[in-house]
Design a protein around this motif. Structure first.
Motif, PDB file in Angstrom:
ATOM      1  N   ASN A   1       0.805  -1.225   0.000  1.00 24.96           N
ATOM      2  CA  ASN A   1       0.000   0.000   0.000  1.00 24.96           C
ATOM      3  C   ASN A   1       0.837   1.274   0.000  1.00 24.96           C
ATOM      4  O   ASN A   1       0.283   2.368  -0.040  1.00 24.96           O
ATOM      5  N   ARG A   2       2.146   1.119   0.065  1.00 25.30           N
ATOM      6  CA  ARG A   2       3.022   2.286   0.067  1.00 25.30           C
ATOM      7  C   ARG A   2       3.654   2.483  -1.308  1.00 25.30           C
ATOM      8  O   ARG A   2       3.830   1.531  -2.064  1.00 25.30           O
ATOM      9  N   ARG A   3       4.012   3.721  -1.579  1.00 25.82           N
ATOM     10  CA  ARG A   3       4.814   4.073  -2.747  1.00 25.82           C
ATOM     11  C   ARG A   3       6.014   4.850  -2.230  1.00 25.82           C
ATOM     12  O   ARG A   3       5.873   5.808  -1.485  1.00 25.82           O
TER      13      ARG A   3
ATOM     14  N   PHE B   1       9.745   6.624  -3.245  1.00 29.80           N
ATOM     15  CA  PHE B   1      10.585   7.153  -4.313  1.00 29.80           C
ATOM     16  C   PHE B   1      11.846   7.798  -3.741  1.00 29.80           C
ATOM     17  O   PHE B   1      11.854   8.273  -2.607  1.00 29.80           O
ATOM     18  N   VAL B   2      12.883   7.797  -4.561  1.00 29.62           N
ATOM     19  CA  VAL B   2      14.126   8.472  -4.185  1.00 29.62           C
ATOM     20  C   VAL B   2      14.521   9.440  -5.298  1.00 29.62           C
ATOM     21  O   VAL B   2      14.110   9.298  -6.453  1.00 29.62           O
ATOM     22  N   ALA B   3      15.322  10.433  -4.917  1.00 29.66           N
ATOM     23  CA  ALA B   3      15.928  11.374  -5.866  1.00 29.66           C
ATOM     24  C   ALA B   3      17.435  11.142  -5.848  1.00 29.66           C
ATOM     25  O   ALA B   3      18.037  11.061  -4.773  1.00 29.66           O
ATOM     26  N   ARG B   4      18.021  11.058  -7.036  1.00 36.43           N
ATOM     27  CA  ARG B   4      19.455  10.803  -7.131  1.00 36.43           C
ATOM     28  C   ARG B   4      20.116  11.891  -7.968  1.00 36.43           C
ATOM     29  O   ARG B   4      19.606  12.263  -9.034  1.00 36.43           O
ATOM     30  N   VAL B   5      21.227  12.385  -7.481  1.00 41.09           N
ATOM     31  CA  VAL B   5      22.036  13.371  -8.192  1.00 41.09           C
ATOM     32  C   VAL B   5      23.474  12.879  -8.192  1.00 41.09           C
ATOM     33  O   VAL B   5      24.033  12.574  -7.127  1.00 41.09           O
ATOM     34  N   ASP B   6      24.065  12.776  -9.375  1.00 42.12           N
ATOM     35  CA  ASP B   6      25.466  12.329  -9.479  1.00 42.12           C
ATOM     36  C   ASP B   6      25.691  11.021  -8.721  1.00 42.12           C
ATOM     37  O   ASP B   6      26.628  10.891  -7.925  1.00 42.12           O
ATOM     38  N   GLN B   7      24.803  10.071  -8.948  1.00 41.05           N
ATOM     39  CA  GLN B   7      24.887   8.726  -8.363  1.00 41.05           C
ATOM     40  C   GLN B   7      24.704   8.696  -6.848  1.00 41.05           C
ATOM     41  O   GLN B   7      24.987   7.690  -6.198  1.00 41.05           O
ATOM     42  N   LYS B   8      24.205   9.774  -6.276  1.00 42.22           N
ATOM     43  CA  LYS B   8      24.024   9.853  -4.833  1.00 42.22           C
ATOM     44  C   LYS B   8      22.552  10.102  -4.506  1.00 42.22           C
ATOM     45  O   LYS B   8      21.910  10.945  -5.128  1.00 42.22           O
ATOM     46  N   ILE B   9      22.023   9.371  -3.522  1.00 42.93           N
ATOM     47  CA  ILE B   9      20.651   9.594  -3.072  1.00 42.93           C
ATOM     48  C   ILE B   9      20.616  10.885  -2.253  1.00 42.93           C
ATOM     49  O   ILE B   9      21.311  11.010  -1.240  1.00 42.93           O
ATOM     50  N   VAL B  10      19.805  11.841  -2.704  1.00 39.02           N
ATOM     51  CA  VAL B  10      19.763  13.147  -2.036  1.00 39.02           C
ATOM     52  C   VAL B  10      18.371  13.470  -1.485  1.00 39.02           C
ATOM     53  O   VAL B  10      18.163  14.546  -0.923  1.00 39.02           O
ATOM     54  N   GLY B  11      17.441  12.547  -1.634  1.00 36.45           N
ATOM     55  CA  GLY B  11      16.108  12.794  -1.106  1.00 36.45           C
ATOM     56  C   GLY B  11      15.219  11.586  -1.283  1.00 36.45           C
ATOM     57  O   GLY B  11      15.528  10.673  -2.052  1.00 36.45           O
ATOM     58  N   TYR B  12      14.127  11.568  -0.551  1.00 42.35           N
ATOM     59  CA  TYR B  12      13.155  10.490  -0.688  1.00 42.35           C
ATOM     60  C   TYR B  12      11.778  10.997  -0.264  1.00 42.35           C
ATOM     61  O   TYR B  12      11.643  12.030   0.412  1.00 42.35           O
ATOM     62  N   GLY B  13      10.773  10.269  -0.652  1.00 40.98           N
ATOM     63  CA  GLY B  13       9.415  10.553  -0.231  1.00 40.98           C
ATOM     64  C   GLY B  13       8.573   9.309  -0.407  1.00 40.98           C
ATOM     65  O   GLY B  13       8.801   8.530  -1.338  1.00 40.98           O
ATOM     66  N   HIS B  14       7.620   9.097   0.486  1.00 42.35           N
ATOM     67  CA  HIS B  14       6.769   7.925   0.338  1.00 42.35           C
ATOM     68  C   HIS B  14       5.341   8.268   0.726  1.00 42.35           C
ATOM     69  O   HIS B  14       5.026   9.402   1.103  1.00 42.35           O
ATOM     70  N   SER B  15       4.471   7.309   0.580  1.00 44.41           N
ATOM     71  CA  SER B  15       3.062   7.483   0.931  1.00 44.41           C
ATOM     72  C   SER B  15       2.649   6.344   1.846  1.00 44.41           C
ATOM     73  O   SER B  15       3.304   5.302   1.908  1.00 44.41           O
ATOM     74  N   VAL B  16       1.530   6.533   2.539  1.00 39.85           N
ATOM     75  CA  VAL B  16       1.052   5.525   3.477  1.00 39.85           C
ATOM     76  C   VAL B  16      -0.467   5.473   3.427  1.00 39.85           C
ATOM     77  O   VAL B  16      -1.128   6.498   3.218  1.00 39.85           O
ATOM     78  N   LEU B  17      -1.018   4.282   3.588  1.00 40.09           N
ATOM     79  CA  LEU B  17      -2.461   4.119   3.722  1.00 40.09           C
ATOM     80  C   LEU B  17      -2.799   4.140   5.205  1.00 40.09           C
ATOM     81  O   LEU B  17      -2.381   3.274   5.965  1.00 40.09           O
ATOM     82  N   HIS B  18      -3.569   5.149   5.608  1.00 44.48           N
ATOM     83  CA  HIS B  18      -3.987   5.287   7.005  1.00 44.48           C
ATOM     84  C   HIS B  18      -5.427   4.822   7.149  1.00 44.48           C
ATOM     85  O   HIS B  18      -6.301   5.233   6.375  1.00 44.48           O
ATOM     86  N   LEU B  19      -5.665   3.962   8.124  1.00 38.84           N
ATOM     87  CA  LEU B  19      -7.021   3.488   8.422  1.00 38.84           C
ATOM     88  C   LEU B  19      -7.435   4.041   9.776  1.00 38.84           C
ATOM     89  O   LEU B  19      -6.840   3.709  10.805  1.00 38.84           O
ATOM     90  N   ARG B  20      -8.437   4.882   9.778  1.00 43.02           N
ATOM     91  CA  ARG B  20      -8.904   5.518  11.004  1.00 43.02           C
ATOM     92  C   ARG B  20      -9.604   4.480  11.887  1.00 43.02           C
ATOM     93  O   ARG B  20     -10.539   3.801  11.445  1.00 43.02           O
ATOM     94  N   PRO B  21      -9.169   4.331  13.134  1.00 44.88           N
ATOM     95  CA  PRO B  21      -9.823   3.368  14.037  1.00 44.88           C
ATOM     96  C   PRO B  21     -11.279   3.751  14.287  1.00 44.88           C
ATOM     97  O   PRO B  21     -11.639   4.935  14.266  1.00 44.88           O
ATOM     98  N   GLU B  22     -12.107   2.752  14.521  1.00 48.61           N
ATOM     99  CA  GLU B  22     -13.522   3.016  14.773  1.00 48.61           C
ATOM    100  C   GLU B  22     -13.735   3.853  16.024  1.00 48.61           C
ATOM    101  O   GLU B  22     -14.697   4.617  16.113  1.00 48.61           O
ATOM    102  N   ASP B  23     -12.844   3.726  17.006  1.00 52.51           N
ATOM    103  CA  ASP B  23     -12.993   4.468  18.256  1.00 52.51           C
ATOM    104  C   ASP B  23     -12.120   5.730  18.288  1.00 52.51           C
ATOM    105  O   ASP B  23     -11.815   6.255  19.356  1.00 52.51           O
ATOM    106  N   ALA B  24     -11.739   6.222  17.114  1.00 54.75           N
ATOM    107  CA  ALA B  24     -10.865   7.397  17.050  1.00 54.75           C
ATOM    108  C   ALA B  24     -11.581   8.638  17.563  1.00 54.75           C
ATOM    109  O   ALA B  24     -12.808   8.751  17.495  1.00 54.75           O
TER     110      ALA B  24
END
Length: 199
Positions: free
Chosen positions: A87-89, A91-114
């Protein structure tokens, strides 16, 4: 110039690669205007945005460990779990063969008693980080667009949480079309909830 590397699992790169070959460019604009289009030149280096692989995670973990003055090993284990979550995506950003950033996503399920002010269920953008010496190069924007395009196959609505003081990322997301919804709390901390309808 921003480059996008094709990955079989996520087809959005085909659209972007076609746009690259056709020479299309776009300035920063709402996300719907970016679909299938390349962002204009954003730095003096080649920036590659692609799906994260297991070999990237040590670098990602070191980025967040340096930022938070934390332990890289624990972050790497967490990222390994994230990478294997269907359920996640991630991604990374690369500059000159080096990882310089990342970002991802998440599926959040709200609890019934939230609590009433808890976040809704849905897909959230999360974990965006760019190395300090590569900020203000629109890498964060590219990582955000990559995640949004990838989430098209999963949802029509994407959420984002920010603490009110985080003006830079709030502005980034609002320029891509996110709108403010309401205050919510996460782990007892006040956040603003933003929403983008993917059309």
């Amino acid at each position: 110039m921003v480059q996008f590397e094709h990955c079989i699992e996520i087809g959005w790169f085909c659209l972007t690669r076609d746009a690259l070959s056709a020479g299309h460019t776009s300035s920063l604009a709402p996300f719907s205007k970016h679909r299938g289009a390349n962002i204009s030149e954003v730095s003096t280096h080649d920036i590659l945005i692609r799906n994260a692989v297991i070999g990237d995670l040590r670098s990602c973990a070191q980025l967040i460990a340096d930022e938070e003055l934390d332990d890289a090993e624990s972050w790497q284990k967490r990222f390994e779990t994230d990478l294997n979550d269907a359920n996640r995506r991630f991604f990374v950003a690369r500059v000159d063969q080096k990882i310089v950033g990342y970002g991802h996503s998440v599926l959040h399920l709200r609890p019934e008693d939230a609590d009433p002010d808890a976040s809704p269920s849905g897909y959230f953008l999360a974990g965006l980080l760019v190395a300090p010496d590569h900020r203000r190069s629109r890498i964060g924007t590219q990582l955000t667009i990559a995640r949004l395009e990838a989430l098209r196959e999963l949802t029509t609505v994407v959420f984002y949480l920010a603490i009110p003081e985080n003006i830079a990322t709030i502005n980034l997301h609002m320029r891509l079309g996110f709108v403010e919804v309401c205050p919510v709390k996460r782990d007892g901390v006040a956040h603003q909830l933003f929403r983008l309808d993917i059309i």
